[in-house]
Structures are given as structure tokens and as C-alpha cells.
Design an enzyme around this catalytic site. Sequence first.
Site, PDB file in Angstrom:
ATOM      1  N   LYS A 174      -8.842   4.545  -2.736  1.00  9.01           N
ATOM      2  CA  LYS A 174      -9.306   4.001  -1.444  1.00  9.01           C
ATOM      3  C   LYS A 174     -10.320   4.783  -1.156  1.00  9.01           C
ATOM      4  O   LYS A 174     -10.520   6.150  -1.055  1.00  9.01           O
ATOM      5  CB  LYS A 174      -8.040   4.095  -0.372  1.00  9.01           C
ATOM      6  CG  LYS A 174      -8.366   3.311   0.917  1.00  9.01           C
ATOM      7  CD  LYS A 174      -7.267   3.422   2.040  1.00  9.01           C
ATOM      8  CE  LYS A 174      -7.800   2.541   3.159  1.00  9.01           C
ATOM      9  NZ  LYS A 174      -6.671   2.660   4.188  1.00  9.01           N
TER      10      LYS A 174
ATOM     11  N   GLU B 103       0.909  -1.048  -0.019  1.00  6.95           N
ATOM     12  CA  GLU B 103       0.023  -0.193   0.111  1.00  6.95           C
ATOM     13  C   GLU B 103       0.734   1.076  -0.128  1.00  6.95           C
ATOM     14  O   GLU B 103       1.900   1.611   0.791  1.00  6.95           O
ATOM     15  CB  GLU B 103      -0.784  -0.104   1.316  1.00  6.95           C
ATOM     16  CG  GLU B 103      -1.794   1.275   1.237  1.00  6.95           C
ATOM     17  CD  GLU B 103      -2.556   1.173   2.743  1.00  6.95           C
ATOM     18  OE1 GLU B 103      -3.757   1.974   2.579  1.00  6.95           O
ATOM     19  OE2 GLU B 103      -2.411   0.282   3.567  1.00  6.95           O
TER      20      GLU B 103
ATOM     21  N   CYS C 180      -6.044  -2.421   2.590  1.00 10.66           N
ATOM     22  CA  CYS C 180      -6.066  -2.335   4.010  1.00 10.66           C
ATOM     23  C   CYS C 180      -7.431  -2.586   4.422  1.00 10.66           C
ATOM     24  O   CYS C 180      -8.061  -3.353   4.090  1.00 10.66           O
ATOM     25  CB  CYS C 180      -5.210  -1.023   4.549  1.00 10.66           C
ATOM     26  SG  CYS C 180      -4.784  -1.046   6.111  1.00 10.66           S
TER      27      CYS C 180
END
Length: 331
Positions: A129, A47, A163
Amino acid sequence: MDYARTVRAAAVQLSPVLFSRDGTVEKVLQAIAQAAQAGAQLVVFPETVVPYYPYFSFVQPPVLMGKEHMRLYEEAVTVPGPVTDAVSRAARSYGVVVVLGVNERDNGSLYNTQLVFDADGTLLSRRRKITPTYHERMVWGQGDGSGLKVLDTAVGKLGALACWEHYNPLARFALMAQHEQIHCSQFPGSMVGQIFADQIEVTIRHHALESGCFVVNATAWLSPEQVQQITPDEKLQRVLTGGCNTAIISPEGTHLCPAITEGEGMAIADLDFSLITKRKRMMDSVGHYARPDLLQLQLNTEARSHVVGSFGDPLQGGVTPAIELSLLTED
């Protein structure tokens, strides 16, 4: 859809070059070459590894992190730009699919972005995200549903989340419903200690079982010297250790190779797609095991824009047309 193939995947546990976009990109390019030499057809990175995950936001209060936030802006990645060009060339040169996490700069905002390059070097996706987590909300903006799409790639149908997006079951279901064969997950690593590594383990194995797909997961790693660079406070340094779990999981929820929990390295495994059918024969959560008459997901995959309309080009002497501003008032 091909379920009679085998794909070799590599998940890279990488230590970024702190405060240097170019330094980290050079390590990414080296890792792509090494993975390709090992026969990998898919290479997944952690990430926002380029230039580095904003660890500072986890150990500094917002009022004190302005300097580090500004430095991240300076080292962030523009899309398209020199970084995407370099990774595209590498993907094309070695014939591999690459999934890379970056801090993307879009004018005055930063985003946690997952870039997916096909084996011919084409940038297939720039997904952001959808909701930054906790401290991350002081660093990144929010993405939209346009990134919740499974991509047809040279290695099969590929989906990706970053995540704690994996704790949004509807986001995961959106990809599952598109029949992803390989799920690429990314976490920061070197955070919160063993409990974070344990949480990653549960999360990626559960998604593999529920989706009936392979999960290729990559986390980053910080050396003790790097931790000291981020914070001189020994108490805070302890929360920037552990939490690494770079692994490859089968549709049956098992590890296909040893996980990497410390240091830099590369997890490599062969993904036998017949295992997808073996798992889904027993439980297909978006097929024979689903109940769409009872439960359905409403998904908006449109890219969101603050302005609806178009601008004239003043350099061409054009007249700027009226701009329609769309105000959303629904709850």
C-alpha cells in the site's frame, strides 16, 4: 488481449482468527478449496486478513498500542516464507489465481501487502500500500510505485489496490492505463458502520465504470465476540461493526451477485469479458475518451531502496565495497 472469455470469480468475506497467523491461514486455505469446488478461477481475500487487520490502531491511542503492535509483528507474514509456500501450493493444486492481503514483515517494518499468486502457484506480485491511511501510519510503512502494475495472469490482466488507495485517482489511472480487465480491491470491513459500506459501494462501482473493468472486492467481518476481544469499551465497540461490502461489479457498474454485508460468506459470479468491450465502446477513459495532449500521468514504477550499491559477504572473506548513499533533495 482476450475479450471473448468468461472467468468465474469469488470474493471471500472472512473472519480472521485474531492473534493467530496459522489459524487465519488455515481458513484461507479452506476457502480456496471451497471456491475451487464452486468453479472459481479467481479468489480474492480481504485487506491484511492474515493474520488480521490492525483494528487496535483505530480504537487505541498510539501511546497505548505498543503491546498489540508487537503482537502483530510476531504474527506477521514474511515473503517468501511458510505462508506464501502454503498459498502457492493451494493455488497450484486447484489451478486458481489468488489475491491475498497480509501484514508483511520486512525486518523491522510492517507493510500492508497484496500478494498475487497465479494459477500455477507463482507469486507474481508483492505490492505494498503506497500510503497507509490515518491511524494505519502508526502501523505500516509506505510502499512504492513498483506495485502499480497490471499483471498478466491465467484469468486475464489483473490490477489491485487496497482500501483508500482508491481515493488516489492517479493510482487508479496508472492501472487503468495498463488496461486492467479485473480489478481486485480489498477493504478491512467491520469498521465505522453503514457509512463505510456505503463508501465502498460508491468507490468500487465508480472504478468499474471509469476503468471499464470488473471489480472483485473483499472485506473482512468481526463477530461480536471478536469485537469484545479487541476492546472492552462499549462505545468503541460500536465503531468496529458494519462496514462490510463483499461484492463483484461489472464494467457497467452493476452487481453481478448479491453483496455480502454481514457474516462470513463468498460472493461468486461469472465475468463475461465481452462486457468490457461493450462499456469501452461508449467510454474508454484511456483510449478514445482520453486527451493525452492535455492530461498525462507521470509514473515511477522503480522499487525504492535506501542504499544504492552492494555489500560484500564477510562470511566469504570478501572486502565490503564502498556504498553509494543517494540523497534526494528535490521538492
